[in-house]
Design a protein around this motif. Structure first.
Motif, PDB file in Angstrom:
ATOM      1  N   LEU A 124       3.954   0.249  -6.909  1.00 52.64           N
ATOM      2  CA  LEU A 124       3.041  -0.898  -6.829  1.00 52.64           C
ATOM      3  C   LEU A 124       2.956  -1.427  -5.403  1.00 52.64           C
ATOM      4  N   VAL A 178       0.530   1.126  -3.682  1.00 53.58           N
ATOM      5  CA  VAL A 178      -0.866   1.163  -4.143  1.00 53.58           C
ATOM      6  C   VAL A 178      -1.485  -0.226  -4.255  1.00 53.58           C
ATOM      7  N   PHE A 179      -0.659  -1.285  -4.229  1.00 48.53           N
ATOM      8  CA  PHE A 179      -1.246  -2.619  -4.335  1.00 48.53           C
ATOM      9  C   PHE A 179      -1.018  -3.492  -3.103  1.00 48.53           C
ATOM     10  N   ILE A 180       0.256  -3.682  -2.721  1.00 45.94           N
ATOM     11  CA  ILE A 180       0.542  -4.612  -1.621  1.00 45.94           C
ATOM     12  C   ILE A 180      -0.111  -4.146  -0.320  1.00 45.94           C
ATOM     13  N   TYR A 181       0.031  -2.855  -0.047  1.00 48.04           N
ATOM     14  CA  TYR A 181      -0.514  -2.318   1.201  1.00 48.04           C
ATOM     15  C   TYR A 181      -2.027  -2.580   1.301  1.00 48.04           C
ATOM     16  N   PRO A 182      -2.835  -2.159   0.309  1.00 49.13           N
ATOM     17  CA  PRO A 182      -4.267  -2.469   0.415  1.00 49.13           C
ATOM     18  C   PRO A 182      -4.561  -3.976   0.374  1.00 49.13           C
TER      19      PRO A 182
END
Lengths: 289, 315
Positions: B41, B44-48
């Motif tokens: 997560l 795939v989530f925090i980075y974007p």
């Protein structure tokens, strides 16, 4: 209160209307109309896909000379079969990754207390509720930086973002319904914690696992936004994207588009018909705390 | 990773290397089972998501990008098509909410009246079919049915004598919005119906028995037993439907593409137009931050509801 209301003329009239509304005829009429509303667009696609090119332009209701010509135009001439293969690969890979990662995570949330456990769980819910459209632009940049544009990997990664939080949440809710006494008994019998999870608790939650798997597969199968952003060529494109691109043509081949639509709906329709019980459980299981 | 030198150690769960590893795993079970998901997560989530915030601070209009924190956020409220998109999104999401939850309630009540499991199962399956259809395919299907020249809807209305000549549903602003709301509802009705049906079935039979003993009429029972008990399910079905319609992209995009003349351009299409088509991703990101903020205020209420008030649902 009830007695006073009964003397009221307005209430009695309402009651008579209500009795009529509740009659079996009305119940079946309502359900018949609902099914008609749901099924008509699908039937119309099916009928269109069986028409000749002239038949589509003639606007007849039924295909006068039923033919599979539209299917060969879509699948072979336009190479739509590639999209079918891509979709199967993307949806399967996404489902396996998401279930393998998400199931143990859901188990931990159902069983263990740890520092910031609530905060971490709220974070998982948060990623689920975050609007995916918000991540499309940065995602596009990241995917192109890593050279993953027009690859199935790029689409699979997006599916992990989209469905992993959902699966963690659903699986947690299923694990919660299983008494912790079961884990404890397994531990007393000499299982390690991992063994207790794998050999004792997991088999009991198998219906929930099936529900999660089916939901993830269907959601990955129908995902459009990210697949559309990531892929523009048939090497990686999934069915929802490829079908949509039929619309972009100058003179749309409606018959071929309908054929593509039918091909894309058949697998998910079969899953719904054979596994509807799990879908219902999964959809409502995702709601409970 | 354990190496050969641990080979002679014997742990409580069997001997050798595997004993060591399984001990470690046993002691760190939460990390082992939860860690991979959190790492995933994060990537795939925090980075974007962090990148979204960063991009929103860049001026990307024209060539190159420069750091101008206030530029895009200032532009949002002066762009006339932004408010158009906001209005469309509200009409679309509330329209879809009322149609899908309304129809879902009627269907759930009808399904709940069926006593034969098999019959109810058959109806449920048929109604679930629309839920399974990929959203872009819902879009192209409705686009085809409402086509101005060849659409079956025009054909039926002409044959019934309700129309004297073909009507261009999707190139007329008001009807185009109506069509996409209907298409959206078509795909959301099964979800609403199933959540509400689950709510109906969780109402304890004793409540109905008690109402009967008290001499309540069936209408009173519906009003004083069924509806109050159903409130949490309404809340869940309504909120989820609204939230997902609020951010909807696939159906409006594939049915009308935002047209005619922006009449059906929702915020999601607006973001996509700037971010992907016009490559003005700084501005698109700022608008996305706005959309995220709005949904998260609503989502926060939802999370609160789930964490704090869930007992009520499982009465």
């Amino acid at each position: 209160m009830a007695g006073a209301d009964l003397t009221n003329e307005r209430y009695r009239r309402r009651q008579r209307v209500w009795d009529a509304v509740e009659s079996p005829y009305v119940v079946h009429l309502v359900l018949f109309l609902a099914v008609l509303f749901i099924v008509t667009p699908l039937v119309w696609m099916l009928l269109t896909s069986l028409k000749t090119r002239q038949g589509v332009l003639a606007m007849t209701y039924l295909p006068l000379e039923p033919t599979l010509d539209a299917y060969s135009r879509a699948l072979i001439d336009r190479g739509f079969w590639r999209a079918v293969v891509n979709s199967v690969i993307v949806a399967s890979a996404s489902t396996v990754i998401v279930m393998v990662l998400g199931t143990p995570a859901g188990y931990v949330f159902s069983r263990y207390r740890f520092r910031f456990d609530n905060a971490v769980f709220v974070f998982v819910l948060f990623t689920r509720l975050f609007p995916p459209i918000g991540l499309v632009t940065p995602y596009y940049r990241i995917v192109s930086t890593f050279g993953l544009l027009n690859t199935k990997t790029g689409i699979v990664i997006a599916n992990v973002y989209l469905w992993l939080p959902l699966v963690i949440y659903i699986m947690r809710n299923f694990f919660i319904t299983i008494p912790t006494a079961l884990d404890e008994a397994a531990r007393v019998d000499g299982c390690t914690k991992v063994q207790a999870f794998r050999h004792v608790v997991f088999p009991v939650v198998l219906p929930g696992f099936a529900a999660g798997t089916i939901l993830t597969f269907l959601y990955s199968w129908r995902e459009f936004l990210f697949a559309f952003t990531v892929s523009t060529d048939l090497q990686s494109m999934t069915i929802p994207v490829a079908t949509f691109l039929f619309v972009g043509d100058a003179g749309i081949d409606w018959g071929a588009m309908a054929a593509a639509a039918v091909v894309s709906v058949i697998p998910s329709a079969l899953v719904v018909i054979f596994f509807n019980r799990y879908i219902v459980v999964g959809l409502t299981g995702g709601m409970k705390g | 990773m354990a190496t050969e030198e641990y080979g002679s150690d014997v742990g409580p769960h069997g001997g050798g290397v595997s004993g060591r590893i399984s001990d470690w795993v046993n002691d760190h079970i939460r990390t082992v089972l939860l860690g991979p998901s959190l790492i995933a997560l994060f990537i795939v989530f925090i980075y974007p998501a962090v990148m979204l915030l960063w991009l929103s601070l860049l001026n990307t209009r024209g060539f190159g990008e420069t750091f101008e924190p206030a530029y895009n956020y200032g532009r949002i409220f002066t762009d006339p098509t932004f408010w158009n998109a906001v209005e469309n999104t509200l009409v679309y999401s509330f329209g879809s909410l009322f149609v899908s939850v309304g129809a879902g309630l009627v269907i759930a009540l009808a399904l709940n009246k069926l006593t034969a499991d098999r019959l109810r199962n058959t109806y449920t399956t048929l109604i679930l079919l629309s839920w399974a259809v990929p959203l872009s395919i819902v879009g192209v299907t409705w686009r085809w049915m409402f086509n101005g020249q060849l659409g079956v809807v025009n054909r039926v209305l002409l044959d019934l004598g309700l129309l004297s000549s073909t009507f261009s549903w999707l190139t007329t602003s008001s009807t185009a919005m109506g069509v996409i709301i209907l298409a959206d509802s078509w795909s959301r009705i099964p979800f609403a119906a199933i959540v509400l049906l689950a709510g109906l079935q969780s109402i304890p039979q004793e409540m109905y028995d008690a109402a009967k003993v008290d001499g309540a009429t069936s209408f009173q029972t519906f009003r004083n037993v069924t509806l109050p008990y159903l409130r949490p399910s309404f809340f869940v079905a309504g909120l989820i439907t609204w939230m997902f319609a609020f951010r909807a992209f696939a159906i409006p995009f594939s049915t009308t593409g935002g047209g005619p003349g922006g009449a059906t351009e929702t915020l999601a299409i607006y973001i996509h137009r700037f971010g992907i088509q016009l490559l003005d991703y700084g501005f698109a990101s700022a608008v996305a931050v706005f959309l995220v903020a709005v949904t998260l205020v609503v989502a926060a209420g939802y999370v609160y509801f789930i964490l704090e008030r869930m007992e009520e649902i499982e009465v």
